[in-house]
Write a protein that holds these residues in place. Structure first.
Motif, PDB file in Angstrom:
ATOM      1  N   GLU A 275       0.825  -1.210   0.000  1.00 36.37           N
ATOM      2  CA  GLU A 275       0.000   0.000   0.000  1.00 36.37           C
ATOM      3  C   GLU A 275       0.854   1.253   0.000  1.00 36.37           C
ATOM      4  O   GLU A 275       0.414   2.297  -0.496  1.00 36.37           O
ATOM      5  CB  GLU A 275      -0.942   0.001   1.201  1.00 36.37           C
ATOM      6  CG  GLU A 275      -1.960  -1.132   1.183  1.00 36.37           C
ATOM      7  CD  GLU A 275      -1.477  -2.373   1.921  1.00 36.37           C
ATOM      8  OE1 GLU A 275      -0.247  -2.589   1.981  1.00 36.37           O
ATOM      9  OE2 GLU A 275      -2.323  -3.110   2.437  1.00 36.37           O
ATOM     10  N   PHE A 276       2.044   1.182   0.581  1.00 41.98           N
ATOM     11  CA  PHE A 276       2.958   2.323   0.490  1.00 41.98           C
ATOM     12  C   PHE A 276       3.739   2.250  -0.821  1.00 41.98           C
ATOM     13  O   PHE A 276       3.892   3.232  -1.531  1.00 41.98           O
ATOM     14  CB  PHE A 276       3.959   2.322   1.655  1.00 41.98           C
ATOM     15  CG  PHE A 276       3.362   2.625   2.998  1.00 41.98           C
ATOM     16  CD1 PHE A 276       2.457   3.668   3.161  1.00 41.98           C
ATOM     17  CD2 PHE A 276       3.709   1.874   4.111  1.00 41.98           C
ATOM     18  CE1 PHE A 276       1.911   3.960   4.410  1.00 41.98           C
ATOM     19  CE2 PHE A 276       3.170   2.161   5.361  1.00 41.98           C
ATOM     20  CZ  PHE A 276       2.272   3.199   5.515  1.00 41.98           C
ATOM     21  N   LEU A 277       4.241   1.060  -1.097  1.00 42.16           N
ATOM     22  CA  LEU A 277       5.177   0.888  -2.210  1.00 42.16           C
ATOM     23  C   LEU A 277       4.543   1.211  -3.561  1.00 42.16           C
ATOM     24  O   LEU A 277       5.169   1.845  -4.396  1.00 42.16           O
ATOM     25  CB  LEU A 277       5.697  -0.558  -2.208  1.00 42.16           C
ATOM     26  CG  LEU A 277       6.749  -0.923  -3.246  1.00 42.16           C
ATOM     27  CD1 LEU A 277       8.047  -0.172  -2.989  1.00 42.16           C
ATOM     28  CD2 LEU A 277       7.013  -2.424  -3.252  1.00 42.16           C
ATOM     29  N   THR A 278       3.327   0.772  -3.790  1.00 46.00           N
ATOM     30  CA  THR A 278       2.760   0.892  -5.135  1.00 46.00           C
ATOM     31  C   THR A 278       1.649   1.936  -5.224  1.00 46.00           C
ATOM     32  O   THR A 278       0.778   1.829  -6.070  1.00 46.00           O
ATOM     33  CB  THR A 278       2.269  -0.472  -5.667  1.00 46.00           C
ATOM     34  OG1 THR A 278       1.045  -0.827  -5.013  1.00 46.00           O
ATOM     35  CG2 THR A 278       3.292  -1.570  -5.448  1.00 46.00           C
ATOM     36  N   SER A 279       1.693   2.921  -4.337  1.00 51.07           N
ATOM     37  CA  SER A 279       0.730   4.008  -4.470  1.00 51.07           C
ATOM     38  C   SER A 279       1.398   5.181  -5.169  1.00 51.07           C
ATOM     39  O   SER A 279       2.617   5.279  -5.240  1.00 51.07           O
ATOM     40  CB  SER A 279       0.231   4.439  -3.091  1.00 51.07           C
ATOM     41  OG  SER A 279       1.303   4.890  -2.291  1.00 51.07           O
ATOM     42  N   TYR A 280       0.572   6.067  -5.706  1.00 48.43           N
ATOM     43  CA  TYR A 280       1.088   7.272  -6.342  1.00 48.43           C
ATOM     44  C   TYR A 280       1.061   8.408  -5.327  1.00 48.43           C
ATOM     45  O   TYR A 280       0.631   8.239  -4.188  1.00 48.43           O
ATOM     46  CB  TYR A 280       0.209   7.627  -7.558  1.00 48.43           C
ATOM     47  CG  TYR A 280       0.939   8.453  -8.595  1.00 48.43           C
ATOM     48  CD1 TYR A 280       1.841   7.852  -9.465  1.00 48.43           C
ATOM     49  CD2 TYR A 280       0.735   9.820  -8.702  1.00 48.43           C
ATOM     50  CE1 TYR A 280       2.523   8.594 -10.406  1.00 48.43           C
ATOM     51  CE2 TYR A 280       1.413  10.578  -9.636  1.00 48.43           C
ATOM     52  CZ  TYR A 280       2.314   9.961 -10.486  1.00 48.43           C
ATOM     53  OH  TYR A 280       2.997  10.708 -11.409  1.00 48.43           O
ATOM     54  N   THR A 281       1.551   9.543  -5.743  1.00 48.24           N
ATOM     55  CA  THR A 281       1.390  10.774  -4.982  1.00 48.24           C
ATOM     56  C   THR A 281      -0.069  10.877  -4.515  1.00 48.24           C
ATOM     57  O   THR A 281      -0.974  10.627  -5.306  1.00 48.24           O
ATOM     58  CB  THR A 281       1.733  11.958  -5.912  1.00 48.24           C
ATOM     59  OG1 THR A 281       3.074  11.760  -6.386  1.00 48.24           O
ATOM     60  CG2 THR A 281       1.643  13.276  -5.187  1.00 48.24           C
ATOM     61  N   PRO A 282      -0.281  11.225  -3.255  1.00 46.91           N
ATOM     62  CA  PRO A 282      -1.646  11.164  -2.688  1.00 46.91           C
ATOM     63  C   PRO A 282      -2.590  12.257  -3.190  1.00 46.91           C
ATOM     64  O   PRO A 282      -3.002  13.131  -2.429  1.00 46.91           O
ATOM     65  CB  PRO A 282      -1.397  11.269  -1.182  1.00 46.91           C
ATOM     66  CG  PRO A 282      -0.060  11.912  -1.035  1.00 46.91           C
ATOM     67  CD  PRO A 282       0.733  11.523  -2.229  1.00 46.91           C
ATOM     68  N   TYR A 283      -2.960  12.173  -4.453  1.00 42.37           N
ATOM     69  CA  TYR A 283      -3.845  13.184  -5.036  1.00 42.37           C
ATOM     70  C   TYR A 283      -5.273  13.088  -4.514  1.00 42.37           C
ATOM     71  O   TYR A 283      -6.023  14.052  -4.580  1.00 42.37           O
ATOM     72  CB  TYR A 283      -3.873  13.053  -6.566  1.00 42.37           C
ATOM     73  CG  TYR A 283      -2.621  13.545  -7.241  1.00 42.37           C
ATOM     74  CD1 TYR A 283      -2.083  14.789  -6.920  1.00 42.37           C
ATOM     75  CD2 TYR A 283      -1.984  12.782  -8.208  1.00 42.37           C
ATOM     76  CE1 TYR A 283      -0.929  15.244  -7.537  1.00 42.37           C
ATOM     77  CE2 TYR A 283      -0.830  13.237  -8.829  1.00 42.37           C
ATOM     78  CZ  TYR A 283      -0.307  14.463  -8.500  1.00 42.37           C
ATOM     79  OH  TYR A 283       0.831  14.924  -9.107  1.00 42.37           O
TER      80      TYR A 283
END
Lengths: 431, 464, 464, 431
Positions: D82-90
């Motif tokens: 969940e941290f590794l494969t997330s993008y910038t928290p738009y």
């Protein structure tokens, strides 16, 4: 910093020692387990011990445990905290993840074997076989179990332990000495009204894919068939469900579990629907919650030790849940096509091994089709050891069969490199 | 999440392998194989979502009594993944396996010291498997002694874990259950009245499942030994005594460990565990083979035990679990005793905080766990166990031990902080104020609500 | 979860290290240090819980336009963790680093081929960093040519990513923005009217942020080159063309890559990324140093580039990201083209399925992404983006590109299955049927509801 | 199997190629990137390449990147999908996990440095310094930056690049040749009305903990102080916030990030509150949601490129978010006591290194207190190379300082074993 004093105060005591006043002084010990280590020092020490293991590129060991490639996604999945550090799902409302995964495991192994029901795992293949014998005994109450004469000694030892408290007799059936295949006539002659079950193996203990196993159904009379299979081989050969197995068990290590010197493993345990109430181990069932939503629970717990105690179907509590998740992930990543390919590559590698060794003058004991394990005539054990080859297990060490001279196993998987095969052939053949 | 089954994805397998065909006679060839047809990316999503629907020690307090759900340190995940260990074949040459064997030998030594016993087998795969192994040793011992026809009984207190009677039966013994006394302890009179020269062994935990230490233990041991029977120690509650006392000094003959409890190996949602067995010197020859021994600096597998029961697992036990346990002991060393103390402090503190609100029967001084009863509160243990799930904690073991009505068995372990305990206590109190409707409706914030377990058992569905 | 800050736990640090004091003069010595005082077990729980409050590619569809959120294969996590790579110090002897250098060299070679360019630097840490590097090369080139006083302008289309003008300004250029034509493409007349001998470069993507391939690209290249200016390729949209065409053949001079987009390296919640730069042969001497070269089978770092801009990162770039990208290309090989095709099929299929419901301006044939407008539906893009969160999907990029009103920019990538797309489409349609109240209330099932961003910016709170 | 045909049908096309008709044929390429590999073959190949790296047990490299022990929990946390494969928290509503973690990062680094605000990461220490110069220029518009004369060449190169488009001049200030400490008088003499900022380093580029840096505040006049620090050293030495830093930057690799041949790294970037609107990079702010619940968002985005475009405070988009989470985890696992111990062990190991080498006749260049890096007089470079020692970087390679004969660095961390130090001393001293 935590307020430990306030905890002691609440208890009205001055020191933690007061909490141990109920243990008589003369029972107390002064145990020395060593200075604590920092994490870095710990890992350093353990790594140095690990370095004492020698891993060989000439790796031809098998006979139950196989060095297969494990997609990294499998490890990633079973290292998820939520799976790894959870307990048995006693509170299903907050354990749907593990319960669903185990239900899928039951489903996928049932599909693989074409059996009706699969339980949520046994410790390993051999103990699963032991439990199968106990279950067969519970089903029909008879007390003779037919077993292959070439059964591994360690497997037999576990069978003996698992039926130690029961009145069970093991009767061996024979194999054709030339083909290495099951002797159906011998089985037929040994099945009688006391026969509880026939244990079959495919591939058999000589490593051969044994077509006669498919016909045992025809000679079993009223006994049960307990099928011991190789799960990878089911990518290309007929599953136990198709040839009449009542109970089908296997070692599941090959399905995404690292060898780890032989543990933890995974006992696959499947059976016909009608026997479910006699079955050992955990079962996950599908149900619904209050709102009609699909939900999973441990079911038929009344068979189990924590409820039925002395009359339970087995004493199993901890099982191999995480390994079952690994197997589920492994099989779904591979899919039907992947499993078929891996099984096919294995058969082809075994053929390649045979022809490579043959070209250096080393003969197979039998002419049949091998899966992973191939039995060769080869007597220069010293050379195997001196060249640091991992392989060359002796038939006479593994089984009670002693009438094949110098019979040793070399095993392959889809990972076995052709160069390693050639190198092995060169080394062994260079007499 | 509303998550589909793997088999229902049909997103197309994308695992790349060179194609290949093997030449197999048609008679043997499989025609249909129906495994999930799914992409790796969907496999990853599927299990990631499932995992998020699962509670674990890494989410919060998990005080299942007798289960010792302590934090599983992450350095052990690294250690258990070292390829020099994970990639060893069990049938490899002894010379190639010196590292593996050194770990096993080292763990045997630690467990000897910790149990105060003389020899150890690491082979059993779980606690119950250890019990079975231990009882098989009992059986074999009396067989060799020529007494097996006579020694038919195993005595077990009514507060025991269910695995005890199940294991005893499995090894072919009759189980005789004796009631606890008014203090929840072993009733010496009841024991004396059933023990006889038919008794093979007495299986107990100490402290027992009520978390109470039985200080009659030496007397108990004498009673058994006087009748030529053995005393078996169920190690499920070892977290209460590690570093403080030992089964050896208490007079036990056979001990099993639950490494996944006491020694912080992860429980994996049900397993794998590991259940080594330790015995006194006179039983060494009965242990499963091989045991790991040492000659100068060379480790080897000794298969030469005269009366060995043979094999109980396919190979040598759950090595990667053994490795974690070894590493845990090596890292903590003498501090393990501090863990024990803290575990006991936590249990007593929590019992103390709850004692005005729930009945906590028997002796006040607890060890690593305690049992409360909702009896008298007008609430059912079941309802309370469901209600508190909505607060992000795991429930205690419920309806066990059987000798306490509406029992909730709580073991905070040393992992619980004061903050965790205070929060848990507040939730347990809040449950008492909840209306019957609220209780019956709970849990509300979980991925599913309460499940009709009876219907699930009646309409069995065991595969997709 | 209602999760406390690390600093508020106060559960007592339990990280074991031997105590030790260093002799530091009081003048230098720190008196107060206030880091969280928390146990490892609580750190693990804290971050496990936080992670479960975070959406990711491993949860579901993540079609952020221009971000290429494809599945990040797990084998790369293993590879990126190989200690022979992770434990190398950047200043170690070249001879000790041959493995590391071989990977970097290999990736340079792949990127050359993929971009159709002649030389590559792996040093930039992210796409924008690659742009900055590229533009510094432009600057240095014209400086060496003696034209820097004159070449003051960089032209950028109004549909460009915001990083383009920001990077150009950072390197000291004036930014001239030109409007797109009626087809959303580069308006050749507008371009001609601003291009001059003051122009240093033109920065574009192709396909552009509307997902439309500009088939005037050769003409564009000619216009620029005729004025002695350069053509810069923003590689953010590379997933549309990989294996099909190259910036080289299109006439570009400088290209940057976003390895975390096109080459499936994980984006880490915002980074790290990697933004290698590729150039034509005449610009090789301007690249950052070192570049990795090879002499027989020996890899070495070449610092000898005559006009090098010097260093742009502390060392050689984000090696572990480079390694993953290399591994991704090595594994997929020629199949990368199939990924591209599938990415484009997915975008077109999704656009097609949504086209009766939302306005999808400009040319029908898309590449890897498309932009729709909620204009005319009576709904705001913002509301729709929040509404669909409740269905377990991530929203598109909203309000970008600026040239489309109420824009939602959607890039499914090749990871999206037909099932994913059909579901996403159904959710997007459902949003149109939602009432204004429902839309404004959304999202409901997320860990927090809609946040007052304006208030957060006004009452700045940037630390606990 | 997916129904691709139905997708093509929906589009009214027969083949995917039709989707590429907009790309002129003459622009199409026929690219050969090689046969696809199985995962097993891939890993095999990469591992073999990895085996070409030689890792040395005599590891004495530092000078910016350090081989420190990383608790495994750090890796475990940042490998969570969940941290590794997330993008910038738009979309903050579904990204509270990463946003909270980054907010905590900002907080923990602000506490560590005693600065008001920390942004949510820059690429690395050197580019963070480059951004600091740009920010200082935005703050006061002056154009002379004072820099230490012994600044690493690579750092200076990045400074030059980062101010390439600005009208900035770098002026060097000197060091006492005997003590190796900052020459305050020289700084005083060079500060004038055009001085934008003074870049300070502590430990300085000679590896010394430099007490004079604490007094630069007194001579800076109206200029700003940009402090370049070592985050581990802040376990025992005064933080930049205590000696007047306006902007404090550092390389954060030591905080739980593997060396990886130098990337990815982590640029720590902190500053005084009043400058927040001039600051580069992402900022996470605390706010509330509709229901008044605490929530985190990216804030002051109007400073950033995607909104402000050409007039943005920086061009940063992707940053080092995951590394920031690693640093947060690392510092919270260690806690104040752990960081103090690690810093203390480092200083003590440096002392040990000095005395060991001294006892073999090798002298330090300076007498001060070192943190990780120690400068020795040692000219037998060949011996260093021949013995495969990782270490011995030359001062004259790293910096423009050439007036110390044969000055080379050997560096230590808390991992440096005493035996390695002794072995190094024996090898080097054995002339």
């Amino acid at each position: 910093m935590e307020d430990l004093d306030s905890m002691l105060n609440a208890l009205g005591i001055k020191s933690i020692d007061e909490l141990f006043l109920d243990i008589p002084e003369d029972l107390k010990v002064n145990m020395k387990l060593g200075e604590p280590l920092s994490e870095y020092d710990l890992i350093n020490k353990i790594k140095k011990i690990g370095d004492k293991n020698k891993r060989n590129h000439l790796m031809f060991l098998g006979n139950g445990i196989y060095d297969r490639y494990i997609p990294h996604l499998v490890d990633e999945i079973i290292s998820r905290n939520e799976f790894l550090t959870s307990y048995t799902p006693y509170q299903p409302e907050i354990s749907q993840g593990m319960l669903t995964a185990l239900f899928e495991y039951q489903s996928i192994i049932s599909d693989l074997t074409e059996m009706d029901v699969t339980n949520s795992s046994m410790y390993d293949g051999y103990t699963a076989l032991g439990e199968a014998v106990r279950m067969a005994y519970r089903i029909n109450g008879k007390n003779e179990i037919l077993i292959p004469e070439n059964i591994y000694k360690s497997k037999l030892s576990i069978l003996n332990n698992y039926s130690y408290g029961l009145n069970i007799k093991y009767v061996k059936y024979g194999f054709d000495r030339d083909t290495g295949l099951v002797d159906l006539n011998d089985i037929q002659s040994k099945v009688n009204e006391n026969t509880c079950a026939i244990i079959t193996e495919n591939p058999n203990s000589y490593g051969l894919i044994d077509e006669n196993v498919l016909s045992i159904n025809e000679v079993k009379k009223n006994s049960l068939i307990i099928s011991y299979y190789d799960p990878i081989s089911l990518g290309i050969i007929k599953p136990p469900g198709e040839y009449g197995a009542d109970i089908a068990v296997a070692e599941g290590q090959q399905l995404g579990i690292h060898m780890n010197a032989g543990g933890p493993l995974l006992g696959l345990f499947s059976f016909k629907r009608e026997y479910v109430h006699k079955s050992p181990g955990r079962l996950i069932g599908e149900g619904v919650d209050k709102n009609g939503r699909r939900a999973f629970v441990m079911t038929l717990q009344a068979r189990e030790q924590h409820i039925r105690r002395a009359r339970a179907m087995s004493n199993i509590c901890s099982n191999q849940a995480l390994m079952a998740v690994a197997a589920t992930a492994y099989l779904s990543i591979l899919g039907s096509s992947g499993l078929r390919k891996i099984a096919s590559i294995t058969v082809n590698k075994a053929e390649r091994l045979k022809s490579a060794l043959k070209s250096h003058g080393i003969q197979t004991v039998f002419n049949g089709i091998n899966f992973s394990d191939v039995l060769f005539h080869y007597g220069n054990y010293k050379k195997i050891a001196e060249n640091g080859i991992s392989g060359g297990l002796r038939l006479s060490d593994l089984t009670n069969i002693d009438y094949y001279d110098d019979a040793v196993f070399f095993s392959v998987t889809e990972k076995t490199e052709d160069e390693s095969i050639n190198e092995l052939a060169r080394i062994l053949g260079d007499d | 999440y509303d998550e589909d089954f793997l088999i229902d994805y049909n997103t197309g397998n994308d695992y790349y392998l060179n194609d290949c065909n093997a030449n197999i006679p048609d008679k043997l060839k499989r025609n249909n194989l129906r495994l999930p047809d799914i992409r790796s990316s969907d496999v990853s999503r599927h299990f990631t979502k499932l995992s998020e629907m699962n509670y674990s020690v890494d989410i919060g307090t998990y005080p299942l009594g007798s289960c010792t759900m302590k934090y599983n340190p992450k350095y052990n995940d690294y250690i258990a993944g070292i390829e020099n260990f994970t990639e060893m074949h069990p049938l490899d040459n002894e010379k190639n396996m010196q590292g593996t064997l050194e770990i096993m030998y080292g763990l045997q030594e630690y467990l000897k010291k910790i149990s105060g016993m003389d020899y150890v087998s690491l082979q059993p795969s779980a606690g119950a498997h250890g019990e079975f192994t231990g009882i098989l040793i009992v059986r074999k011992y009396f067989e060799i002694k020529g007494e097996i026809g006579k020694r038919t009984d195993i005595i077990i207190p009514d507060s025991a874990h269910g695995t005890n009677p199940a294991s005893a039966t499995m090894a072919g013994f009759n189980v005789i259950e004796i009631p606890s006394d008014d203090n929840g302890l072993i009733d010496l009179h009841a024991l004396e009245s059933v023990v006889s020269d038919k008794t093979a062994a007495f299986m107990i935990t100490n402290p027992n499942t009520l978390g109470i230490f039985d200080d009659n233990i030496i007397k108990i041991s004498e009673i058994l030994h006087r009748h030529g029977a053995m005393l078996y120690y169920d190690g499920a509650n070892f977290n209460a005594i590690l570093g403080i006392t030992t089964p050896g000094i208490m007079g036990f003959d056979i001990v099993h460990f639950n490494l996944h409890k006491t020694f912080a190996t992860p429980h994996g949602g049900g397993g794998p565990g590991a259940g080594p067995v330790a015995v006194r010197a006179y039983l060494k020859d009965f242990l499963p083979v091989p045991v790991i021994e040492k000659n100068e600096n060379y480790y080897y597998m000794n298969y030469n035990l005269r009366h060995t029961i043979g094999k109980i697992s396919s190979y040598y036990g759950s090595f990667s679990i053994l490795l974690r346990a070894y590493s845990y002991i090596l890292k903590n060393g003498d501090n393990l005793k501090i863990n024990t103390q803290r575990a006991v402090l936590n249990a007593n503190y929590m019992a103390n905080q709850l004692s005005g609100f729930y009945k906590i029967p028997y002796k006040k001084l607890k060890k690593h766990e305690f049992v409360l009863s909702t009896d008298g509160t007008g609430k059912k243990a079941l309802d309370i166990s469901k209600y508190i799930l909505d607060f992000g904690v795991h429930s205690p073991t419920t309806y066990f031990p059987l000798i306490v009505k509406e029992a909730m068995m709580i073991e905070p372990t040393e992992t619980a902080t004061k903050k965790d305990i205070d929060f848990y206590v507040s939730v347990m109190k809040k449950a008492l104020d909840a209306s019957d409707d609220e209780l019956r409706a709970a849990p509300l914030n979980t991925s599913v609500s309460r499940i009709d377990e009876v219907a699930a058992a009646r309409n069995l569905k065991l595969k997709w």
